[in-house]
Every structure is written in C-alpha cells, then in structure tokens.
Design an enzyme around this catalytic site. Structure first.
Site, PDB file in Angstrom:
ATOM      1  N   CYS A  14       9.778   4.098 -11.331  1.00 52.52           N
ATOM      2  CA  CYS A  14       8.476   3.848 -10.713  1.00 52.52           C
ATOM      3  C   CYS A  14       8.378   4.575  -9.359  1.00 52.52           C
ATOM      4  CB  CYS A  14       8.232   2.354 -10.594  1.00 52.52           C
ATOM      5  SG  CYS A  14       6.494   1.913 -10.296  1.00 52.52           S
ATOM      6  N   HIS A  60       9.579   0.090 -16.140  1.00 53.17           N
ATOM      7  CA  HIS A  60      10.726  -0.586 -15.537  1.00 53.17           C
ATOM      8  C   HIS A  60      11.717  -1.087 -16.599  1.00 53.17           C
ATOM      9  CE1 HIS A  60       9.324  -1.040 -11.287  1.00 53.17           C
ATOM     10  NE2 HIS A  60       8.141  -0.858 -11.854  1.00 53.17           N
ATOM     11  N   GLU A  87      14.675  -2.219 -16.040  1.00 48.18           N
ATOM     12  CA  GLU A  87      15.426  -3.351 -15.497  1.00 48.18           C
ATOM     13  C   GLU A  87      14.680  -4.666 -15.676  1.00 48.18           C
ATOM     14  OE1 GLU A  87      12.708  -2.343 -12.045  1.00 48.18           O
ATOM     15  OE2 GLU A  87      13.622  -1.323 -13.764  1.00 48.18           O
TER      16      GLU A  87
END
Length: 235
Positions: free
Chosen positions: A86, A203, A205
């Site tokens: 990002c 994302h 994660e």
C-alpha cells in the site's frame, strides 16, 4: 529469516506485518526507524501501509527521501528482498525502485473493501505458493491506488513480466467493474526486473490468519520464508 519492518511517521500497518512475520511465522523480526542508515542485516525489508508523513505533497513522496531508503536501495541493489504494501508501494515508486506512479482513485474517494486479484507470476519468492491465474481475495484501504505509467512504459513492464497481480472478478476475468481504483491495465502489484522488490496495493498481512476470516495473504509470506530456506540450504 531476519525481517525488518520500517517505521515511518504516520504509518499504521507496521505492527500488523510484524505480527505475521514474528508471531504467525516465527521469524526474527525487528523494527527499522525511518532515520536509520542501515537495514541491520535483514534478509527481508518491509515498507508497511499507512499514511507516511500524512501523505503530504504526494503519498510516499516524503518517506522516499528518508535516510532509511538509501539503505533499502543498497539492500535491493544487492539482491535483498523488499516488500512494499500500500503506502509502501507508493514509497517504492517515489524512490524509483519500481516503475510507474500513483494517482488518486478514479472515484476520488478512499476505498476500503475486499478485492479479487489474479496471480500473474508464480516464479517469484513472493508467489511460489500460488498457482498461475489463481484468484486470491485481499483487502485494500487506500485513496491513491490508481497505478499509471505512459503506454510505452506499460508495454515494457508487460514485456518484462513485471506485473504480478491484477484486479479481477471472482472468476479471474478482467473488467472495468472489478478494477476498483482505475489502475492502468488493472495492475495491482509490480515487481522489479530482478524479481526481488515487490510493490502491491492490497494488504496480504490483513488476510493471513483464520481468525481474521481470510488466509489468502499468508501464502505470500510463506513463499518468502520457503524461498529463503531453500536459498540458505543451497549455500
């Protein structure tokens, strides 16, 4: 694998990445300050998401001038792994470590939702756990994720196989509707020519544990760890 997560003023996803690397995968992980002038022998350096320096001027523009980015460049030039997520992707673009640039989303608003991505390459450390053309679902959260480049540069990026992820529908088809931020050629992730620096807007994660309801992002981190172990075993 020794992992470093860079802390920039305004970043807010650093602890998310740290958690996945240290607590989910059990790897040695440390924070790197934006003023550091070395990456402290890390094998992987992650530039996390957030709003570094408040996204003033342009997203990632000020962070790209931080002292740590000189160290990140040296690490990348030596073949070290660098992952920008990002805002981290935006920083890599502003630092010239990846080609292209980011504009505001075409709807001129912040987009926070799950999106489908088509995996374009599986020969990278980042994607070895995925299948060619596999569709994965990851969350996005950004206002400036509209990837752009001149047509000539886009052709070069395509020819060199630098597109890693594209926004798509649930069945893997490319469409204007599924291209949530209007990115050129639906590009969601780009890798360096050498294959060691990856920037992506979604994302992984945030989709790395079953308790979160999604695990499609875990494969990216597992692939990195697997590649590192294979490389280490080979000497």
């Amino acid at each position: 694998m020794r992992c470093g997560v860079v802390l920039f003023p305004g970043a807010n996803c650093d602890h998310d990445v740290y958690h996945v690397l240290k607590h989910v995968l059990g790897q040695e992980t440390l924070f790197l300050w934006h003023g550091d002038e070395e990456v402290k022998d890390c094998d992987l350096v992650v530039l996390p998401g957030g709003f570094s320096y408040g996204d003033y001027l342009r997203a990632g523009a000020l962070a790209a001038q931080s002292p740590v980015m000189r160290a990140v460049r040296r690490h990348a030039d030596a073949g070290g792994l660098v992952l920008g997520i990002c805002n981290g992707f935006q920083i890599l673009l502003e630092a010239g470590l990846l080609p292209g640039a980011m504009r505001r989303n075409r709807r001129r608003r912040f987009e926070c939702r799950d999106v489908h991505l088509r995996v374009e390459r599986t020969d990278l450390a980042y994607t070895r756990r995925y299948r060619k053309n596999q569709v994965v679902t990851l969350p996005i959260a950004h206002a400036e994720g509209n990837f752009e480049a001149p047509e000539e540069l886009l052709d070069e990026i395509e020819a060199r196989g630098q597109v890693v992820f594209r926004y798509c529908s649930a069945d893997g088809a490319l469409s204007d509707e599924s291209n949530v931020n209007g990115s050129a050629r639906a590009i969601a992730g780009v890798v360096s020519e050498a294959g060691n620096v990856l920037g992506m807007m979604p994302h992984p994660e945030r989709a790395a544990e079953a308790i979160l309801g999604a695990t499609d992002g875990l494969g990216l981190f597992q692939g990195l760890l697997e590649s590192f172990r294979l490389h280490a075993a080979a000497g």
